[in-house]
Write an enzyme that holds these catalytic residues in place. Structure first.
Site, PDB file in Angstrom:
ATOM      1  N   ARG A  66      -1.926 -16.035  21.248  1.00 13.70           N
ATOM      2  CA  ARG A  66      -2.686 -15.519  20.098  1.00 13.70           C
ATOM      3  C   ARG A  66      -3.330 -14.178  20.436  1.00 13.70           C
ATOM      4  O   ARG A  66      -3.593 -13.360  19.561  1.00 13.70           O
ATOM      5  CB  ARG A  66      -3.742 -16.532  19.636  1.00 13.70           C
ATOM      6  N   TYR A 119      -1.479  -0.072  -2.536  1.00 15.71           N
ATOM      7  CA  TYR A 119      -0.578  -1.231  -2.611  1.00 15.71           C
ATOM      8  C   TYR A 119      -1.306  -2.396  -3.310  1.00 15.71           C
ATOM      9  O   TYR A 119      -2.514  -2.566  -3.135  1.00 15.71           O
ATOM     10  CB  TYR A 119      -0.186  -1.605  -1.179  1.00 15.71           C
ATOM     11  N   ASP A 191      -2.886   4.388   5.087  1.00 19.46           N
ATOM     12  CA  ASP A 191      -1.687   3.546   5.082  1.00 19.46           C
ATOM     13  C   ASP A 191      -0.475   4.483   5.088  1.00 19.46           C
ATOM     14  O   ASP A 191      -0.202   5.176   4.111  1.00 19.46           O
ATOM     15  CB  ASP A 191      -1.700   2.641   3.833  1.00 19.46           C
ATOM     16  N   LYS A 216       8.473  -2.767   6.359  1.00 15.01           N
ATOM     17  CA  LYS A 216       9.225  -1.826   5.535  1.00 15.01           C
ATOM     18  C   LYS A 216      10.053  -0.900   6.428  1.00 15.01           C
ATOM     19  O   LYS A 216      10.983  -1.348   7.051  1.00 15.01           O
ATOM     20  CB  LYS A 216       8.265  -1.058   4.627  1.00 15.01           C
TER      21      LYS A 216
HETATM   22  C1  LIG Z   1       4.421  -3.798   1.657  1.00 13.89           C
HETATM   23  C2  LIG Z   1       3.233  -2.939   1.830  1.00 13.89           C
HETATM   24  C3  LIG Z   1       2.044  -3.450   2.372  1.00 13.89           C
HETATM   25  C4  LIG Z   1       1.903  -4.906   2.750  1.00 13.89           C
HETATM   26  O1  LIG Z   1       2.734  -5.244   3.813  1.00 13.89           O
HETATM   27  P1  LIG Z   1       3.243  -6.752   4.110  1.00 13.89           P
HETATM   28  O2  LIG Z   1       3.970  -6.573   5.398  1.00 13.89           O
HETATM   29  O3  LIG Z   1       4.093  -7.160   2.967  1.00 13.89           O
HETATM   30  O4  LIG Z   1       2.024  -7.592   4.229  1.00 13.89           O
HETATM   31  C5  LIG Z   1       0.990  -2.585   2.542  1.00 13.89           C
HETATM   32  N1  LIG Z   1       1.071  -1.288   2.187  1.00 13.89           N
HETATM   33  C6  LIG Z   1       2.192  -0.761   1.649  1.00 13.89           C
HETATM   34  C7  LIG Z   1       2.212   0.676   1.278  1.00 13.89           C
HETATM   35  C8  LIG Z   1       3.302  -1.566   1.443  1.00 13.89           C
HETATM   36  O5  LIG Z   1       4.408  -1.040   0.895  1.00 13.89           O
END
Ligand SMILES: *Cc1c(COP(=O)(O)O)cnc(C)c1O
Length: 401
Positions: A66, A119, A191, A216
């Site tokens: 963890r 998001y 982000d 992504k």
């Molecule tokens: C998909 C996404 C998230 C969230 O990510 P997960 O891995 O699905 O939890 C956060 N920010 C952006 C810009 C995203 O495209």
């Protein structure tokens, strides 16, 4: 420890950062050239003294899954070097990275300034969860830099940005807003999921922390969830500490898949940048398309900012069909080379309407208020041949089946 690749190009870092040194391979993994998937939960020691040294952080090593794991550590190191950060820590998903960052850095009575276009999950944290802990959130119009600066000037603990945004691919000026936030001693979190460190370098533009949904583009193959935060050691260390306690850790198999995916990050992003721009230009010239949203088009409202702060415009674009939602329903199934799914950043092209993807929880009125047309399609360009994607789109736009 690994050799530093800080001076190497981003492609070289994507391939070599975080990988095992020949010494580590020899000692631990019988010379394996690839980072092994360490599924062990615990790590054993021959003496209590050595165990104590590792537990107290005096010697590198692992204690319990963890907290840390060798495969996960290799993933963190690759992203750390790609973002040119002092430290990086990872999470079970992008949302875990975002929520752990916010809940580590904020306390009751604090104030956050952000934008309306974050998001969907991030927006839920802002409007549903932070207020429960008496944390005030001001969400500004995404492209109104004056309004964002005015909210920052009222005082805030943290400025949270995302650029390009989802699904209308808006751009915010990281350097300008980071200056405003630092004038008020606020932390700046960006982000960087849509751009990746290949196209945009938030830490060099003045952000304190850059975070990702590694699910992504970083992973790129839509087969593993993960998240990561990069920045200075003290901040990342505090976020790591919260994560090791609340348990939102990245698992080894996912870390391995993300690590493998990242070795081709620079090649994928280069191809996606190039295809997305050509596709955006094609769509902009098509009579059945009402509007194209892509920061690489000179008609984009923030083209100048995008040109200044990005070295490529990314693989995601969106476009509005003439007509209503029924046009979208007829158009999407005609695409041959696209998964109709709620994902982006994969090697395969992915397409979908915001009503089923990023803004599934919003009403049509809320989407309209956010400037998201009902006939919008988000199109995440894969690594297929550009010509095939353009003829696929042409066929789907012209077709009448
Ligand atoms: C998909 C996404 C998230 C969230 O990510 P997960 O891995 O699905 O939890 C956060 N920010 C952006 C810009 C995203 O495209």
């Amino acid at each position: 420890m690994q050799r530093s690749n800080d001076k190497a190009g981003l492609g070289t870092r994507a391939v070599w950062s975080g990988e095992l040194s020949s010494k580590e391979r020899g000692e631990r993994w019988a010379g394996a050239t690839q980072v092994p998937v360490a599924l062990s939960v615990s790590y054993g020691y021959e003496t209590v003294e050595e165990w104590l040294e590792v537990a107290q952080g005096k010697k590198s090593g692992h204690i319990y899954g963890r907290n840390t794991n060798p495969t996960v550590a290799a993933f963190e190191e690759k992203v750390r070097e790609l973002e040119s950060a002092e430290a990086a820590t990872s999470f079970a998903s992008g949302m875990a990275a975002i929520s752990n960052t916010l809940f580590t850095l904020l306390s009751p009575g604090d104030r956050v300034v952000s934008i309306k276009d974050t998001y969907g999950g991030t927006n839920k944290i802002f409007i549903e969860f932070l207020p429960r802990f008496q944390i005030d959130v001001a969400l500004c119009d995404t492209t109104d830099h004056g309004a964002i600066e005015a909210e920052i000037a009222k005082g805030c603990k943290l400025l949270y940005l995302e650029t390009p945004t989802n699904p209308t691919v808006r751009i915010v000026d990281i350097a300008r807003l980071a200056r405003a936030a630092h004038d008020r001693a606020a932390l700046v979190v960006v982000d960087n999921t849509f751009a990746t460190p290949i196209n945009q370098r938030p830490l060099e533009l003045g952000a304190d922390l850059a975070l990702h949904s590694a699910t992504k583009f970083l992973g790129g193959h839509a087969d593993a969830l993960g998240g990561v935060v990069c920045g200075p050691k003290d901040l990342v260390g505090r976020i790591y500490h919260f994560r090791e306690i609340n348990g939102a850790c990245l698992e080894a198999m996912s870390a391995y898949l993300l690590l493998r995916g990242m070795k081709t990050l620079h090649l994928r992003i280069r191809q996606q940048n190039e295809s997305a721009l050509r596709i955006a230009e094609f769509l902009a010239s098509h009579p059945r398309v009402a509007k194209v949203f892509y920061p690489g088009l000179s008609t984009h409202e923030n083209y100048e900012i995008a040109r200044r702060q990005m070295s490529g415009f990314g693989g995601v674009l969106s476009f509005e069909l003439r007509g209503g939602f029924s046009e979208v329903q007829a158009f999407l199934p005609r695409l041959r080379y696209a998964n109709l799914a709620a994902n982006l950043g994969a090697v395969e092209t992915v397409a979908g309407p915001p009503a089923t993807t990023s803004h599934v929880e919003s009403t049509p009125e809320e989407r309209a208020a956010a400037g998201i047309p009902e006939a919008l399609i988000r199109y995440s360009v894969g690594i297929e041949d550009t010509e095939d994607l353009i003829s696929d789109l042409r066929h789907a736009l012209d077709g009448s089946n």
